[in-house]
Design a protein around this motif. Structure first.
Motif, PDB file in Angstrom:
ATOM      1  N   PHE A 166       0.861  -1.190   0.000  1.00 42.97           N
ATOM      2  CA  PHE A 166       0.000   0.000   0.000  1.00 42.97           C
ATOM      3  C   PHE A 166       0.892   1.233   0.000  1.00 42.97           C
ATOM      4  O   PHE A 166       1.930   1.261   0.679  1.00 42.97           O
ATOM      5  CB  PHE A 166      -0.893   0.023   1.237  1.00 42.97           C
ATOM      6  CG  PHE A 166      -1.999  -0.989   1.216  1.00 42.97           C
ATOM      7  CD1 PHE A 166      -3.198  -0.711   0.587  1.00 42.97           C
ATOM      8  CD2 PHE A 166      -1.832  -2.230   1.832  1.00 42.97           C
ATOM      9  CE1 PHE A 166      -4.229  -1.638   0.577  1.00 42.97           C
ATOM     10  CE2 PHE A 166      -2.863  -3.163   1.823  1.00 42.97           C
ATOM     11  CZ  PHE A 166      -4.059  -2.877   1.197  1.00 42.97           C
ATOM     12  N   CYS A 167       0.471   2.226  -0.748  1.00 47.31           N
ATOM     13  CA  CYS A 167       1.277   3.455  -0.769  1.00 47.31           C
ATOM     14  C   CYS A 167       0.372   4.621  -1.133  1.00 47.31           C
ATOM     15  O   CYS A 167      -0.827   4.450  -1.376  1.00 47.31           O
ATOM     16  CB  CYS A 167       2.405   3.322  -1.786  1.00 47.31           C
ATOM     17  SG  CYS A 167       1.801   3.201  -3.479  1.00 47.31           S
ATOM     18  N   TRP A 177       3.419  -1.269   4.044  1.00 50.97           N
ATOM     19  CA  TRP A 177       3.167   0.150   3.752  1.00 50.97           C
ATOM     20  C   TRP A 177       4.478   0.743   3.302  1.00 50.97           C
ATOM     21  O   TRP A 177       5.489   0.648   3.998  1.00 50.97           O
ATOM     22  CB  TRP A 177       2.649   0.903   4.975  1.00 50.97           C
ATOM     23  CG  TRP A 177       2.498   2.371   4.645  1.00 50.97           C
ATOM     24  CD1 TRP A 177       3.395   3.351   4.903  1.00 50.97           C
ATOM     25  CD2 TRP A 177       1.416   2.984   3.948  1.00 50.97           C
ATOM     26  NE1 TRP A 177       2.945   4.551   4.406  1.00 50.97           N
ATOM     27  CE2 TRP A 177       1.716   4.352   3.820  1.00 50.97           C
ATOM     28  CE3 TRP A 177       0.213   2.504   3.413  1.00 50.97           C
ATOM     29  CZ2 TRP A 177       0.867   5.256   3.182  1.00 50.97           C
ATOM     30  CZ3 TRP A 177      -0.641   3.408   2.779  1.00 50.97           C
ATOM     31  CH2 TRP A 177      -0.294   4.776   2.667  1.00 50.97           C
ATOM     32  N   CYS A 178       4.474   1.341   2.152  1.00 56.38           N
ATOM     33  CA  CYS A 178       5.712   1.915   1.655  1.00 56.38           C
ATOM     34  C   CYS A 178       5.568   3.427   1.510  1.00 56.38           C
ATOM     35  O   CYS A 178       4.589   3.919   0.941  1.00 56.38           O
ATOM     36  CB  CYS A 178       6.067   1.286   0.314  1.00 56.38           C
ATOM     37  SG  CYS A 178       7.597   1.962  -0.306  1.00 56.38           S
ATOM     38  N   GLN A 179       6.530   4.134   2.030  1.00 53.94           N
ATOM     39  CA  GLN A 179       6.540   5.587   1.860  1.00 53.94           C
ATOM     40  C   GLN A 179       7.986   6.036   1.742  1.00 53.94           C
ATOM     41  O   GLN A 179       8.912   5.277   2.049  1.00 53.94           O
ATOM     42  CB  GLN A 179       5.845   6.278   3.043  1.00 53.94           C
ATOM     43  CG  GLN A 179       6.532   6.063   4.379  1.00 53.94           C
ATOM     44  CD  GLN A 179       5.782   6.700   5.556  1.00 53.94           C
ATOM     45  OE1 GLN A 179       4.556   6.794   5.529  1.00 53.94           O
ATOM     46  NE2 GLN A 179       6.527   7.131   6.561  1.00 53.94           N
ATOM     47  N   TYR A 220       2.658   6.585   8.047  1.00 55.47           N
ATOM     48  CA  TYR A 220       2.639   5.266   8.673  1.00 55.47           C
ATOM     49  C   TYR A 220       1.946   5.253  10.033  1.00 55.47           C
ATOM     50  O   TYR A 220       1.136   4.369  10.317  1.00 55.47           O
ATOM     51  CB  TYR A 220       4.058   4.707   8.790  1.00 55.47           C
ATOM     52  CG  TYR A 220       4.076   3.302   9.329  1.00 55.47           C
ATOM     53  CD1 TYR A 220       3.518   2.257   8.597  1.00 55.47           C
ATOM     54  CD2 TYR A 220       4.602   3.023  10.589  1.00 55.47           C
ATOM     55  CE1 TYR A 220       3.496   0.966   9.097  1.00 55.47           C
ATOM     56  CE2 TYR A 220       4.580   1.734  11.085  1.00 55.47           C
ATOM     57  CZ  TYR A 220       4.032   0.715  10.337  1.00 55.47           C
ATOM     58  OH  TYR A 220       4.001  -0.557  10.849  1.00 55.47           O
ATOM     59  N   ILE A 235      -1.850   5.287   9.359  1.00 54.26           N
ATOM     60  CA  ILE A 235      -2.525   4.148   8.716  1.00 54.26           C
ATOM     61  C   ILE A 235      -2.397   2.871   9.550  1.00 54.26           C
ATOM     62  O   ILE A 235      -3.297   2.028   9.551  1.00 54.26           O
ATOM     63  CB  ILE A 235      -2.011   3.904   7.279  1.00 54.26           C
ATOM     64  CG1 ILE A 235      -0.507   3.582   7.265  1.00 54.26           C
ATOM     65  CG2 ILE A 235      -2.278   5.090   6.384  1.00 54.26           C
ATOM     66  CD1 ILE A 235      -0.237   2.147   7.088  1.00 54.26           C
ATOM     67  N   SER A 236      -1.292   2.733  10.274  1.00 56.63           N
ATOM     68  CA  SER A 236      -1.011   1.456  10.914  1.00 56.63           C
ATOM     69  C   SER A 236      -2.091   0.992  11.911  1.00 56.63           C
ATOM     70  O   SER A 236      -2.597  -0.119  11.798  1.00 56.63           O
ATOM     71  CB  SER A 236       0.390   1.530  11.495  1.00 56.63           C
ATOM     72  OG  SER A 236       0.502   0.766  12.628  1.00 56.63           O
ATOM     73  N   ILE A 292       0.667  -4.733   9.227  1.00 57.55           N
ATOM     74  CA  ILE A 292       1.252  -4.058   8.068  1.00 57.55           C
ATOM     75  C   ILE A 292       2.594  -3.469   8.486  1.00 57.55           C
ATOM     76  O   ILE A 292       2.692  -2.813   9.515  1.00 57.55           O
ATOM     77  CB  ILE A 292       0.302  -2.982   7.505  1.00 57.55           C
ATOM     78  CG1 ILE A 292       0.923  -2.314   6.284  1.00 57.55           C
ATOM     79  CG2 ILE A 292      -0.085  -1.937   8.538  1.00 57.55           C
ATOM     80  CD1 ILE A 292      -0.094  -1.817   5.286  1.00 57.55           C
ATOM     81  N   TYR A 319       6.330  -1.444   7.812  1.00 58.97           N
ATOM     82  CA  TYR A 319       6.804  -0.208   7.196  1.00 58.97           C
ATOM     83  C   TYR A 319       8.019  -0.474   6.323  1.00 58.97           C
ATOM     84  O   TYR A 319       8.986  -1.104   6.773  1.00 58.97           O
ATOM     85  CB  TYR A 319       7.164   0.787   8.304  1.00 58.97           C
ATOM     86  CG  TYR A 319       8.015   1.948   7.862  1.00 58.97           C
ATOM     87  CD1 TYR A 319       7.435   3.115   7.390  1.00 58.97           C
ATOM     88  CD2 TYR A 319       9.405   1.888   7.934  1.00 58.97           C
ATOM     89  CE1 TYR A 319       8.215   4.193   6.996  1.00 58.97           C
ATOM     90  CE2 TYR A 319      10.190   2.965   7.540  1.00 58.97           C
ATOM     91  CZ  TYR A 319       9.585   4.113   7.070  1.00 58.97           C
ATOM     92  OH  TYR A 319      10.367   5.181   6.689  1.00 58.97           O
TER      93      TYR A 319
END
Ligand SMILES: *[C@@H]1O[C@H](CO)[C@@H](O)[C@H](O)[C@H]1NC(C)=O
Length: 998
Positions: free
Chosen positions: A890-891, A942-944, A953, A956-957, A970, A972
């Motif tokens: 997810f991003c 989760w990618c940022q 992060y 959303i986490s 999820i 990071y």
């Protein structure tokens, strides 16, 4: 020493003395002398012989031994002769002979010199008379924080000596210069009368600061208003009205004090005159055609203003003091001092309709200033009042905040910019000479709290608040000024604060002397009533009846306030939006129509966006290339970021929605992608805004480069957005990180405005964000801060009703989005207007995507039937066989493109799915759940690009956890830890991190 000081002018000769810097400088140099030894070398200061002699003289005064023997004997001789007028002693030989003083004068030259002297004297009063005016009602502090009296304005004798005039000149007639009006219809006056009239204009209860204005007409106008004999005379009718208004102001405070003696009231006591003052400004403006007045003010005296200026029903004010109100109830606690208000009524004095609104404000004094200006500008705009003849603003300030808060300065700097001016504001400073517990001498470095207004050449009228007639006169001149010159003006009501900061506070802890005097101070109402009774304008009985009448009004309202439950927060809106909501204030529906538009509309906008609508208009060749590119895209049915924005704005304009985009460099765009204003390369300042050439009956588009202020300008646009729901108002930060200098507006208004004031606002913040490009500076618009202030509950498992998307939006305090495609940006802007309610929208806008070859959208994603997608799911190979997928990433925003590239580089299209969040808050629980469940075997990532404590992060986490349970955490990943290490995050194992997280 004073009498010896007087010798100086005669030593120097009148002309030489006049050539010196102002007398203030003379004496401050005298003060300096006491701590520094006299300078030894002649001519060491710029003033030449005179200032050298002056230095010597002051040094000699301090200590005759400190100067050369020749100077000592010179001054000694001169002081023995001590006769005013040119001295015959010749000064010591250090002074060149030709410059020495005392050469004989002819009779004519004496006459000329005397006239010049009188002219200088008049000018001295005009410039510096305010330093001598009696402004403090308590008579303790000097309004300019300086007890020094300019030596040319002390007493008659001093003045005469300073100007080389004699007592015998007092009864001589002098020709008056054209720069004074003290003569009325007479062109000559005796010197005695000249001084008397100047003192009565400039040194009584009004202190005028205006001579710094560099416009001769404006200065003349002010001089005429104040100097003309008899201007401050009032009819008995006017006096009685003034008295009645003072009665209301005073008795309102008394009434609150009687009924709620242990409550904070932030009363006006000590500045009751503010009520008649504001009413005068409004009456006078209404007389000159103003129909709508927008007020901003801090909490002190606010209830009184609501009751007696805006004339809010008293029972609605009183019911807020109901002890049964809970802290969480609407209108409880201090909220009553902050709510907004709108009221239309007939102005009794002018018999015209007038609409008054008071803008809701936070405790951050002065933060409301730009908001009021923005709302005023919008009201002017919607009424087609381009000259500011119908709508005006009044800003009330406190002395400490006016001097201390930078937003005051930022607001002043908007006052003359074409897209931000409101054509003049009347500022009223409640100068109670204290800020909470802080003495003004510790609170500002400028003489007056109002000096900030000088930057825009606004005249400043100081007035002693215990002289109600002077106050009223000054206010009516201020209103006339605003409506004559369409520029700002300041009225400084020098007053006191009868009680502590609030009524429960003990002021004697910190201001013992001041409060001893205040306890002795006769209230202004009594003083004024006594005066009117003594002069026979009213009788004691009439006065008492007036009081009894108003007390009765209050009592009756008080009774009604208990009778029924009349407290309703909906009465407290500064800008009701008629027709937008249901009668009960609810949205008319809970659905949002599709946000796409017909293809021909897109094509048409694309055509205009790539053309120059004006004839003979030469644009820059680089821009021609950009326009050709747009034409090309339109032909190919695609849009990049700039074109999609064009289409969002253009389509709304077509639907009658006014669009306003404001901020630093927005016309071109910080990144040179927008180009909404074309500049003729041949003709200076010839410009063209193609967006206003879309359709003949479209709504107007405003795009404006702002001053280099965020606090002021964001506040302004927020106020602009407040005026009407049918406008898309956007503020763009030059770089996203700059929003933090507007943090006060974001915290106090944007994120919390609806909760505090039931105030909807659809303002859009465009914040360029991305770790690429400009290094650590300018990288981050701080998404984490906006997300941290988002109010959706991270732990509550939502109920997925049919209208989940819209009801979630309705419940949130604001919307946070980060779009990955031009179409997504297009839709989210349009949805902002198509929603049946208004919420602030924060968009993190891209930098690299503005020109990224893949960041283009097909018209298919924007045509009728399409809508904003809160989540864009994977639609490639991985989506076709979800069972095979090992990892679901997810991003949000631009990292999507980096991830896709990385994935294809590694040939992992079937194993890795990538899903984008376009709307981050409120969190799209429903769609995330769906997406995750489609890939049951995939680990969730989760990618940022932001560090873990930044970006998204942390927001959303916990929400992923809520919706998916602890079994599918999820983790990071960062797209790159360091520039050039693009794969670092990719190869990390998730499991270890999972442990840490769960
Ligand atoms: C009001 O402001 C506008 C915009 O700057 C200006 O064009 C107009 O002349 C002003 N009106 C007056 C009366 O000064």
């Amino acid at each position: 020493m004073m009498s010896r000081l007087r010798l100086l002018p005669s030593l120097l000769g009148a002309q030489a003395a006049r050539l010196l810097a102002t007398p203030r400088v003379q004496v401050s140099s005298c003060r300096r002398r006491s701590s520094e030894p006299p300078a030894a070398s002649p001519g060491s200061r710029g003033g030449g012989v005179s200032s050298y002699m002056e230095e010597m003289y002051f040094a000699w005064l301090e200590d005759p031994q400190s100067v050369h023997k020749s100077w000592d004997s010179f001054f000694r001789r001169a002081s023995e002769e001590a006769s005013p007028g040119p001295t015959q002693s010749s000064s010591p030989s250090v002074v060149p002979e030709s410059r020495a003083l005392g050469s004989g004068r002819t009779k004519t030259s004496k006459l000329v010199e005397d006239h010049l002297a009188v002219q200088s004297l008049i000018r001295a009063y005009q410039i510096r008379g305010h330093h001598v005016a009696q402004l403090d009602p308590l008579g303790i502090l000097d309004a300019d924080l300086d007890s020094f009296v300019p030596s040319d304005l002390i007493t008659t004798i001093d003045k005469l000596a300073f100007y080389d005039l004699r007592e015998s000149d007092l009864d001589k007639e002098f020709q008056l210069p054209t720069t004074t009006f003290i003569g009325g219809s007479e062109s000559t006056l005796s010197l005695r009368e000249i001084i008397r009239r100047l003192e009565s204009t400039y040194c009584q209860h009004v202190g005028l600061e205006f001579m710094f204005i560099n416009d001769a007409e404006q200065c003349q106008w002010i001089r005429q208003k104040f100097e003309t004999p008899g201007v401050m005379r009032f009819s008995s009718e006017e006096k009685r009205t003034l008295l009645a208004r003072l009665v209301r102001s005073m008795r309102f405070e008394d009434f609150l004090a009687r009924k709620w003696s242990s409550e904070k009231r932030f009363g006006l006591e000590g500045c009751e005159v503010m009520i008649p003052a504001l009413k005068t400004i409004i009456d006078k403006s209404s007389e000159m055609g103003i129909e709508n007045v927008i007020l901003g003010m801090p909490h002190r005296g606010r209830l009184n203003v609501l009751a007696n200026v805006i004339r809010k029903d008293l029972e609605q004010i009183f019911c807020q003091f109901d002890p049964k109100l809970e802290a969480a109830d609407e209108g409880s606690g201090d909220v009553k001092y902050h709510l907004g208000m709108y009221h239309e009524r007939i102005n009794r004095v002018t018999n015209r309709n007038i609409a008054l609104s008071l803008v809701a404000n936070p405790s951050h004094l002065e933060a409301v200033d730009p908001v009021v200006q923005g709302k005023t500008k919008a009201e002017q705009f919607y009424r087609g009042d381009a000259q500011g003849r119908k709508v005006m603003s009044i800003l009330v300030h406190g002395d400490a905040a006016f001097a201390g808060q930078g937003v005051v300065y930022e607001t002043f700097h908007l006052s003359d910019l074409p897209s931000y001016t409101t054509n003049g504001t009347v500022h009223v400073v409640v100068n109670n000479q204290i800020g909470f517990t802080t003495d003004p001498r510790m609170a500002r470095s400028s003489p007056y709290p109002t000096d900030v207004a000088r930057v825009v050449n606004a005249p400043i009228f100081h007035v002693n608040a215990d002289d109600p007639e002077a106050v009223i006169y000054v206010c009516s001149v201020a209103a006339e000024w605003r409506n004559t010159f369409n520029k700002d003006v300041v009225v400084d009501l020098v007053c006191y604060r009868r009680r502590g900061h609030n009524e429960m506070d003990e002021p004697m802890f910190t201001q013992p002397l001041m409060y001893k005097q205040i306890h002795r101070q006769v209230p202004v109402l009594k003083k004024y009533a006594d005066k009117l009774i003594a002069e026979g304008t009213v009788t004691l009985q009439e006065f008492e009846e007036e009081i009894a009448k108003y007390d009765r009004i209050c009592e009756e309202a008080y009774g009604r306030s208990k009778d029924k439950k009349i407290l309703h927060i909906k009465h407290w809106l500064d800008s009701p939006w008629p027709g937008f909501f249901n009668v009960d204030g609810e949205p008319k529906s809970m659905t949002c129509p599709a946000t796409g538009v017909p293809e021909d509309v897109l094509t048409h906008i694309g055509g205009v966006a790539s053309s120059v609508p004006l004839e003979d208009f030469t644009i820059h060749t680089g821009l021609s290339r950009i326009l050709r590119g747009r034409a090309d895209m339109t032909r190919k049915r695609t849009a990049d970021w700039a074109l999609a924005e064009y289409m969002a704005f253009g389509s709304l304009l077509k639907e009658g929605i006014h669009v306003r985009l404001s901020g630093q460099d927005v016309e071109r765009g910080t990144f040179s992608h927008r180009h909404h204003v074309l500049h003729d390369q041949e003709v200076d300042r010839r410009t063209c805004v193609p967006m206003n050439h879309l359709w003949p009956d479209q709504a107007p588009y405003t795009v404006c480069n702002s001053s280099l202020s965020e606090y002021g300008v964001l506040g302004f646009e927020l106020g602009y957005a407040m005026a009407s729901p049918n406008a898309l108002v956007l503020w763009e930060a030059q770089f996203g990180d700059f929003h933090n200098t507007a943090q006060c507006i974001i915290d106090q208004f944007v994120s919390t405005g609806q909760a505090k004031w039931v105030r909807h606002n659809g303002i859009v913040l465009l914040l360029p964000h991305g770790m690429e490009g400009m290094g650590p500076e300018h990288s981050s618009a701080r998404p984490e801060r906006f997300l941290q202030m988002s109010n959706d509950d991270s732990d509550a498992y939502p109920v997925f009703s049919k209208d989940f998307e819209v009801s979630q939006l309705y419940d949130c305090n604001w919307i946070v989005a980060n779009c990955s495609t031009p179409a997504s940006y297009f839709h989210v802007l349009r949805r902002q207007i198509l929603l049946p309610f208004r919420k602030p929208l924060i968009i993190f806008t891209p930098k690299s995507l503005l020109r990224h070859p893949d960041a283009k959208s097909s018209f298919d994603q924007m045509v009728s039937g399409t809508s904003f997608q809160r989540v864009i799911p994977e639609d490639g190979a991985a989506a076709r066989a979800p069972g095979q997928v090992r990892r679901l990433i997810f991003c949000t925003g631009k990292v999507y493109y980096d991830l896709v590239k990385e994935r294809s580089g590694r040939g992992l299209e079937e194993q890795v799915a990538i899903t984008r969040l376009e709307q981050i808050s409120p969190f799209p629980f429903d769609l995330i759940k769906q997406e995750a469940e489609r890939y049951p075997g995939a680990e969730l990532v989760w990618c940022q690009e932001e560090h873990k404590n930044m970006g998204y992060y942390d927001y959303i986490s916990p929400r992923f956890m809520t919706i998916l349970g602890r079994t599918r955490p999820i983790c990071y990943f960062r797209i790159w830890d360091w520039p050039g290490h693009a794969s670092h995050g990719w190869d990390r194992k998730c499991s270890g991190l999972q442990q840490a997280r769960v």
